[in-house]
Design an enzyme around this catalytic site. Structure first.
Site, PDB file in Angstrom:
ATOM      1  N   TYR A 163      -2.152  -0.990  10.173  1.00 35.08           N
ATOM      2  CA  TYR A 163      -2.246  -1.298   8.735  1.00 35.08           C
ATOM      3  C   TYR A 163      -0.958  -0.899   8.009  1.00 35.08           C
ATOM      4  O   TYR A 163      -0.388  -1.686   7.249  1.00 35.08           O
ATOM      5  CB  TYR A 163      -3.459  -0.569   8.146  1.00 35.08           C
ATOM      6  CG  TYR A 163      -3.660  -0.803   6.668  1.00 35.08           C
ATOM      7  CD1 TYR A 163      -4.235  -1.985   6.204  1.00 35.08           C
ATOM      8  CD2 TYR A 163      -3.265   0.145   5.727  1.00 35.08           C
ATOM      9  CE1 TYR A 163      -4.411  -2.209   4.845  1.00 35.08           C
ATOM     10  CE2 TYR A 163      -3.446  -0.069   4.370  1.00 35.08           C
ATOM     11  CZ  TYR A 163      -4.015  -1.242   3.932  1.00 35.08           C
ATOM     12  OH  TYR A 163      -4.194  -1.460   2.586  1.00 35.08           O
ATOM     13  N   SER A 178       0.842  -1.195   0.000  1.00 37.78           N
ATOM     14  CA  SER A 178       0.000   0.000   0.000  1.00 37.78           C
ATOM     15  C   SER A 178       0.878   1.246   0.000  1.00 37.78           C
ATOM     16  O   SER A 178       1.920   1.274   0.677  1.00 37.78           O
ATOM     17  CB  SER A 178      -0.894   0.008   1.250  1.00 37.78           C
ATOM     18  OG  SER A 178      -1.515   1.275   1.395  1.00 37.78           O
TER      19      SER A 178
HETATM   20  N1  NAD Z   1      -8.798  -0.213  -1.505  1.00 43.66           N
HETATM   21  C1  NAD Z   1      -7.702   0.535  -1.479  1.00 43.66           C
HETATM   22  O1  NAD Z   1      -7.746   1.754  -1.655  1.00 43.66           O
HETATM   23  C2  NAD Z   1      -6.367  -0.095  -1.254  1.00 43.66           C
HETATM   24  C3  NAD Z   1      -5.233   0.723  -1.342  1.00 43.66           C
HETATM   25  C4  NAD Z   1      -3.976   0.153  -1.161  1.00 43.66           C
HETATM   26  C5  NAD Z   1      -3.875  -1.211  -0.921  1.00 43.66           C
HETATM   27  N2  NAD Z   1      -4.987  -1.960  -0.823  1.00 43.66           N
HETATM   28  C6  NAD Z   1      -4.826  -3.393  -0.608  1.00 43.66           C
HETATM   29  O2  NAD Z   1      -5.430  -4.075  -1.682  1.00 43.66           O
HETATM   30  C7  NAD Z   1      -5.910  -5.340  -1.233  1.00 43.66           C
HETATM   31  C8  NAD Z   1      -7.395  -5.490  -1.523  1.00 43.66           C
HETATM   32  O3  NAD Z   1      -8.094  -4.417  -0.877  1.00 43.66           O
HETATM   33  P1  NAD Z   1      -9.666  -4.184  -1.038  1.00 43.66           P
HETATM   34  O4  NAD Z   1      -9.879  -2.733  -1.130  1.00 43.66           O
HETATM   35  O5  NAD Z   1     -10.206  -5.060  -2.111  1.00 43.66           O
HETATM   36  O6  NAD Z   1     -10.132  -4.658   0.415  1.00 43.66           O
HETATM   37  P2  NAD Z   1     -11.362  -5.555   0.877  1.00 43.66           P
HETATM   38  O7  NAD Z   1     -11.379  -5.465   2.360  1.00 43.66           O
HETATM   39  O8  NAD Z   1     -12.572  -5.175   0.109  1.00 43.66           O
HETATM   40  O9  NAD Z   1     -10.964  -7.036   0.386  1.00 43.66           O
HETATM   41  C9  NAD Z   1     -10.039  -7.832   1.048  1.00 43.66           C
HETATM   42  C10 NAD Z   1     -10.394  -9.282   0.790  1.00 43.66           C
HETATM   43  O10 NAD Z   1      -9.528 -10.086   1.603  1.00 43.66           O
HETATM   44  C11 NAD Z   1     -10.333 -11.079   2.229  1.00 43.66           C
HETATM   45  N3  NAD Z   1      -9.740 -11.542   3.474  1.00 43.66           N
HETATM   46  C12 NAD Z   1      -9.656 -10.875   4.666  1.00 43.66           C
HETATM   47  N4  NAD Z   1      -9.080 -11.654   5.585  1.00 43.66           N
HETATM   48  C13 NAD Z   1      -8.777 -12.826   4.982  1.00 43.66           C
HETATM   49  C14 NAD Z   1      -8.173 -14.019   5.428  1.00 43.66           C
HETATM   50  N5  NAD Z   1      -7.771 -14.179   6.699  1.00 43.66           N
HETATM   51  N6  NAD Z   1      -8.017 -15.038   4.545  1.00 43.66           N
HETATM   52  C15 NAD Z   1      -8.440 -14.902   3.252  1.00 43.66           C
HETATM   53  N7  NAD Z   1      -9.025 -13.783   2.776  1.00 43.66           N
HETATM   54  C16 NAD Z   1      -9.197 -12.762   3.636  1.00 43.66           C
HETATM   55  C17 NAD Z   1     -11.670 -10.393   2.477  1.00 43.66           C
HETATM   56  O11 NAD Z   1     -12.713 -11.324   2.736  1.00 43.66           O
HETATM   57  C18 NAD Z   1     -11.837  -9.617   1.182  1.00 43.66           C
HETATM   58  O12 NAD Z   1     -12.477 -10.381   0.183  1.00 43.66           O
HETATM   59  C19 NAD Z   1      -5.573  -5.418   0.247  1.00 43.66           C
HETATM   60  O13 NAD Z   1      -4.304  -6.021   0.400  1.00 43.66           O
HETATM   61  C20 NAD Z   1      -5.491  -3.956   0.630  1.00 43.66           C
HETATM   62  O14 NAD Z   1      -4.714  -3.772   1.797  1.00 43.66           O
HETATM   63  C21 NAD Z   1      -6.248  -1.452  -0.975  1.00 43.66           C
END
Ligand code: NAD
Length: 248
Positions: free
Chosen positions: A154, A141
């Site tokens: 985080y 991130s």
């Molecule tokens: N959305 C953003 O702006 C953003 C920005 C930078 C990085 N990220 C990263 O991108 C990735 C996806 O983010 P997102 O926005 O889709 O988040 P989200 O919370 O919508 O999705 C995360 C997914 O991971 C799954 N998950 C959580 N715990 C788990 C576990 N123990 N085992 C298996 N699956 C598990 C959840 O059920 C979900 O489907 C993450 O790594 C997040 O940190 C997101």
């Protein structure tokens, strides 16, 4: 095309049931990859598709990884790429001072966001080593580079993902395996809309060199490239994909 995932490439995407992971999975499947998503929840709506297999798995759990890799091998016979995307993000709730984060919250975030990435790389390594090739893409991130406040557990968990990426890349390069990270900026998903108010999202978009909202589609081609044959001489790197907010 050497710069995109080749048809038939077996790609395991964790956290692929919704959000960014679901978008990535659909994109890779549309390019002909055999995608397996692994998540603690079932895929929502259009996240699943004929070329996407979904398996239940908890990335923080060692035995869950054993079962997951065995199931992928059973189905496809190999694992070409692992996209470590699962994280506790939406479930974090409102941002708050580091002094208000509990030990239980800290440990849970580390267990999923950091230990989950390490366990995933450890679980697929013997398979990729035997194949003499493999691609790992860890989703970090840009909050790490920006020093985003009120998000300490985080940002720490994602900083550790970048460190892990570098360290493991050095260990596995000789096996034909590359390990890279992507540090996305704020992507407009249900999770970000739940965690941030519309003014914050608009201000974030305005700060970019490319001043528009970021979508999961901005990440997918980058993941595809890092899973492709053409990225074979890039490893240990973190690619910031944020429309030009942070420069490394
Ligand atoms: N959305 C953003 O702006 C953003 C920005 C930078 C990085 N990220 C990263 O991108 C990735 C996806 O983010 P997102 O926005 O889709 O988040 P989200 O919370 O919508 O999705 C995360 C997914 O991971 C799954 N998950 C959580 N715990 C788990 C576990 N123990 N085992 C298996 N699956 C598990 C959840 O059920 C979900 O489907 C993450 O790594 C997040 O940190 C997101």
């Amino acid at each position: 095309m050497r710069g995109s995932v080749a048809p038939g490439t077996v790609v395991l995407v964790t956290g692929g049931a919704r959000g960014i992971g679901a978008g990535l999975s659909r994109y890779l499947a549309a390019q002909g990859a055999a995608v397996v998503t692994a998540d603690v929840v079932e895929p929502a709506g259009d996240a699943a598709g004929p070329d996407i297999t979904h398996l239940q798995a908890d990335v923080s759990d060692e035995s869950s990884w054993r079962q997951l890799v065995a199931a992928v091998l059973d189905r496809h016979g190999h694992v070409d790429a692992l996209v470590n995307n699962a994280a506790i993000y939406q479930g974090l709730g409102a941002k708050r001072p580091f002094t208000d984060i509990t030990v239980e919250e800290w440990d849970r975030v580390m267990a999923v966001n950091t230990r989950g990435v390490w366990l995933g790389m450890r679980a697929v390594h013997p398979v990729m080593q035997a194949q003499g090739r493999g691609r790992v893409v860890n989703i970090a991130s840009s909050t790490v580079h920006m020093g985003v406040p009120y998000f300490a557990h985080y940002t720490a968990s994602k900083g550790a993902v970048i460190a892990l990426t570098r360290s493991v890349a050095r260990e596995v390069g000789r096996d034909g395996i590359t390990v890279n990270a992507i540090a996305p900026g704020l992507v407009e998903t249900d999770a970000t809309r739940a965690l941030n108010d519309p003014d914050y999202l608009a201000a974030s978009a305005g700060r970019r060199a490319v001043p528009r909202p970021m979508e999961p589609g901005d990440l997918a081609p980058v993941v595809s490239f890092l899973c492709s044959e053409g990225s074979g001489f890039i490893t240990g790197q973190t690619l910031i994909v944020d429309g030009g907010v942070t420069f490394s």
